[in-house]
Design an enzyme around this catalytic site. Sequence first.
Site, PDB file in Angstrom:
ATOM      1  N   GLY A  79       0.879  -1.295   0.058  1.00  0.00           N
ATOM      2  CA  GLY A  79      -0.175  -0.137   0.062  1.00  0.00           C
ATOM      3  C   GLY A  79       0.879   1.182  -0.031  1.00  0.00           C
ATOM      4  N   CYS A 106       5.162  -6.242   1.810  1.00  0.00           N
ATOM      5  CA  CYS A 106       5.493  -4.890   1.789  1.00  0.00           C
ATOM      6  C   CYS A 106       5.016  -4.196   3.021  1.00  0.00           C
ATOM      7  CB  CYS A 106       5.469  -4.167   0.426  1.00  0.00           C
ATOM      8  SG  CYS A 106       6.313  -2.704   0.198  1.00  0.00           S
ATOM      9  N   TYR A 107       3.897  -3.311   2.647  1.00  0.00           N
ATOM     10  CA  TYR A 107       3.370  -2.431   3.743  1.00  0.00           C
ATOM     11  C   TYR A 107       2.651  -3.509   4.697  1.00  0.00           C
ATOM     12  CZ  TYR A 107      -0.156   0.424   6.153  1.00  0.00           C
ATOM     13  OH  TYR A 107      -1.174   0.962   6.924  1.00  0.00           O
ATOM     14  N   HIS A 193       7.932  -7.645  -3.601  1.00  0.00           N
ATOM     15  CA  HIS A 193       6.737  -8.133  -4.161  1.00  0.00           C
ATOM     16  C   HIS A 193       7.061  -9.325  -4.944  1.00  0.00           C
ATOM     17  CE1 HIS A 193       4.287  -4.294  -3.375  1.00  0.00           C
ATOM     18  NE2 HIS A 193       5.395  -3.844  -3.197  1.00  0.00           N
ATOM     19  N   GLU A 195       4.520 -11.223  -6.251  1.00  0.00           N
ATOM     20  CA  GLU A 195       3.281 -11.083  -7.229  1.00  0.00           C
ATOM     21  C   GLU A 195       3.723 -10.587  -8.774  1.00  0.00           C
ATOM     22  OE1 GLU A 195       2.472  -7.316  -5.075  1.00  0.00           O
ATOM     23  OE2 GLU A 195       3.429  -9.249  -4.795  1.00  0.00           O
ATOM     24  N   SER A 247     -24.595  -5.864 -24.594  1.00  0.00           N
ATOM     25  CA  SER A 247     -23.729  -4.633 -25.449  1.00  0.00           C
ATOM     26  C   SER A 247     -23.143  -5.223 -26.767  1.00  0.00           C
ATOM     27  CB  SER A 247     -22.976  -4.146 -24.531  1.00  0.00           C
ATOM     28  OG  SER A 247     -21.824  -4.811 -24.251  1.00  0.00           O
ATOM     29  N   GLY A 248     -22.743  -6.565 -26.848  1.00  0.00           N
ATOM     30  CA  GLY A 248     -22.170  -7.275 -27.681  1.00  0.00           C
ATOM     31  C   GLY A 248     -20.657  -7.390 -27.332  1.00  0.00           C
ATOM     32  N   GLY A 249     -20.121  -6.862 -26.021  1.00  0.00           N
ATOM     33  CA  GLY A 249     -18.919  -7.162 -25.671  1.00  0.00           C
ATOM     34  C   GLY A 249     -18.727  -8.334 -24.953  1.00  0.00           C
ATOM     35  N   VAL A 250     -17.697  -8.713 -24.701  1.00  0.00           N
ATOM     36  CA  VAL A 250     -17.207 -10.112 -24.066  1.00  0.00           C
ATOM     37  C   VAL A 250     -17.988 -10.413 -22.678  1.00  0.00           C
ATOM     38  CG1 VAL A 250     -15.355 -11.454 -23.088  1.00  0.00           C
ATOM     39  CG2 VAL A 250     -14.983  -9.965 -25.020  1.00  0.00           C
ATOM     40  N   ASP A 251     -18.089  -9.263 -21.870  1.00  0.00           N
ATOM     41  CA  ASP A 251     -18.754  -9.752 -20.629  1.00  0.00           C
ATOM     42  C   ASP A 251     -20.177  -9.878 -20.833  1.00  0.00           C
ATOM     43  OD1 ASP A 251     -16.219  -8.887 -19.585  1.00  0.00           O
ATOM     44  OD2 ASP A 251     -16.761  -6.687 -19.303  1.00  0.00           O
ATOM     45  N   SER A 252     -20.927  -9.072 -21.282  1.00  0.00           N
ATOM     46  CA  SER A 252     -22.336  -9.157 -21.402  1.00  0.00           C
ATOM     47  C   SER A 252     -22.634 -10.589 -22.376  1.00  0.00           C
ATOM     48  CB  SER A 252     -23.020  -8.072 -22.037  1.00  0.00           C
ATOM     49  OG  SER A 252     -22.764  -7.685 -23.371  1.00  0.00           O
ATOM     50  N   SER A 253     -21.707 -10.705 -23.174  1.00  0.00           N
ATOM     51  CA  SER A 253     -22.033 -11.808 -24.330  1.00  0.00           C
ATOM     52  C   SER A 253     -21.858 -13.347 -23.435  1.00  0.00           C
ATOM     53  CB  SER A 253     -20.954 -11.806 -25.364  1.00  0.00           C
ATOM     54  OG  SER A 253     -21.152 -10.766 -26.137  1.00  0.00           O
ATOM     55  N   LYS A 393     -11.207 -10.668 -16.178  1.00  0.00           N
ATOM     56  CA  LYS A 393     -11.569 -10.731 -17.308  1.00  0.00           C
ATOM     57  C   LYS A 393     -11.022 -12.060 -18.249  1.00  0.00           C
ATOM     58  CE  LYS A 393     -13.080  -8.097 -20.764  1.00  0.00           C
ATOM     59  NZ  LYS A 393     -14.388  -7.176 -20.738  1.00  0.00           N
TER      60      LYS A 393
END
Length: 537
Positions: A79, A106-107, A193, A195, A247-253, A393
């Site tokens: 952080g 770290c933090y 870090h 990650e 919407s035709g995007g990946v998420d809504s599809s 995603k």
Amino acid sequence: MSHPPRSRAITAGAHPDGSATDAPEVESRIVVLDFGSQYTQLIARRIRELGVFSEIVSPQTPAVELARPGVRGLILSGGPSSVAQEGSPLPDPEIFSLGIPVLGICYGLQAMARLLGGEVERARSGEYGRAVLEWREPSPLSAELPNHSAVWNSHGDRVSRLPEGFVVLAQTEEEPHAAVADLKRRLYGLQFHPEVTHTEFGKEMLANFLFRICHAPASWKLSSFLDRSCAEIRARVGNERVLLGLSGGVDSSVTAALLHRAIGDRLHCLFVDNGLLRQGEVETVRHLFGEEMGFAVHFVDASARFLGKLRGVADPERKRKIIGREFIQVFEEAARSLGPVRYLAQGTLYPDRIESAAAGHGRPAVIKSHHNVGGLPRRMKMRLVEPLRLLFKDEVRELGKLLGLPREILHRHPFPGPGLAVRCLAPITPENLALLRAADAIVVEEIRRAGLYDEVWQAFAVLLPIRSVGVMGDARTYELTAAVRAVQSVDGMTADWARLPAELLSRIANRIIQEVRGINRVVYDISSKPPATIEWE
């Protein structure tokens, strides 16, 4: 390194503010307390890549909530704060008495050290960038790792005195407490870090924490998520109908395909033309979802309504909230015309919820309100269904493959929910949107022609509210500026600008200036995320 065999997963999680959800419990999970690091989501992604479910919660989440069944380990993120500053975020001290393994990064290490009686001081010179780590003492955290490896640092404070019971596991030239632990209580800390990809064997360190210290089964699988989600959707909506904003995007599809598998023709898809869409979007959706996939899609032209509400609005947060409210009103009106519909589905993802709820997560303010999170009215007449709310995603794309969606849909570049409203920094007018659409279409067309569309995460044009002098045909012009943005990423949480060939950038710029009358200058955005975001607003 051998991992435990995979077992059947049960999906679930919590809202990013740490509150409970209506999702079922999981057999096993790692909880990440978010102290505001730019890499918090990356920590969660790395854990899921290793086959363990992860969730991100507020750093102030009470210990009693973290002790719920299924929690195998806690990770305290990095952080921007200093534990020496008054009001800096700190976890509930009782988490260290739960008997659950803790890893402070770290933090997170500094917060743990302070709360357990150690001392933290400002380093004489902060440690940033690459360092060589030397393991000094054996522990489960370093099992099967080489004695020396490169790690990546980014800190200005340091632990000057360890709490009682802690020992040094590893050090760097500048940091004597690079890795520490109270082995008996299974409390570990890393000043670097693990990650980030710059840290060699960082993923192996996290794997050691998950499997050798937390004894978490590698049970997180999207195939199990799919089965469980379908059952959850059926149980929740019963025999009711669900309205989805497509919407035709990946998420809504992917949301549409998942809901269709769960409830069949009780899903009603609504496509709203809000006047903020890409060029040819309506035609694309009609073809892909209507003709190829056979979904029943209702089309509504609400462009005049949205553009009227956005007239004169420049602040990006206001834009998002206005768009979110208008979407809900359009959906509710459509629901009445379709008959009684009690549920509204959205393709909200986990990063959307985290970024919209960032205030209180160790950050002073929201990063940005996502129109389907921060823009929703408090009192909606329909109940929300968000089946992808726990996924990142790239996980959504993998789920789409399991659902049989065509590559043409799954590998479309992400498009923001508010559409061109957050890419048009000039006043939102039909004329400016037409300029932006045309410029954006050229960017995508040329990147496809160069065979690079699948090589970049996202590429688009932005219309800037900046006019500059130019010369065309020996005549003076004073027109707007377009910015081209192209980035490479894995999941959208961190991104680097794409090194597109100079010849390609030249073609894009020349075509935009020659074909889009109203733009006479093109610039290329070479900012990374962080510190910038992918979208300009």
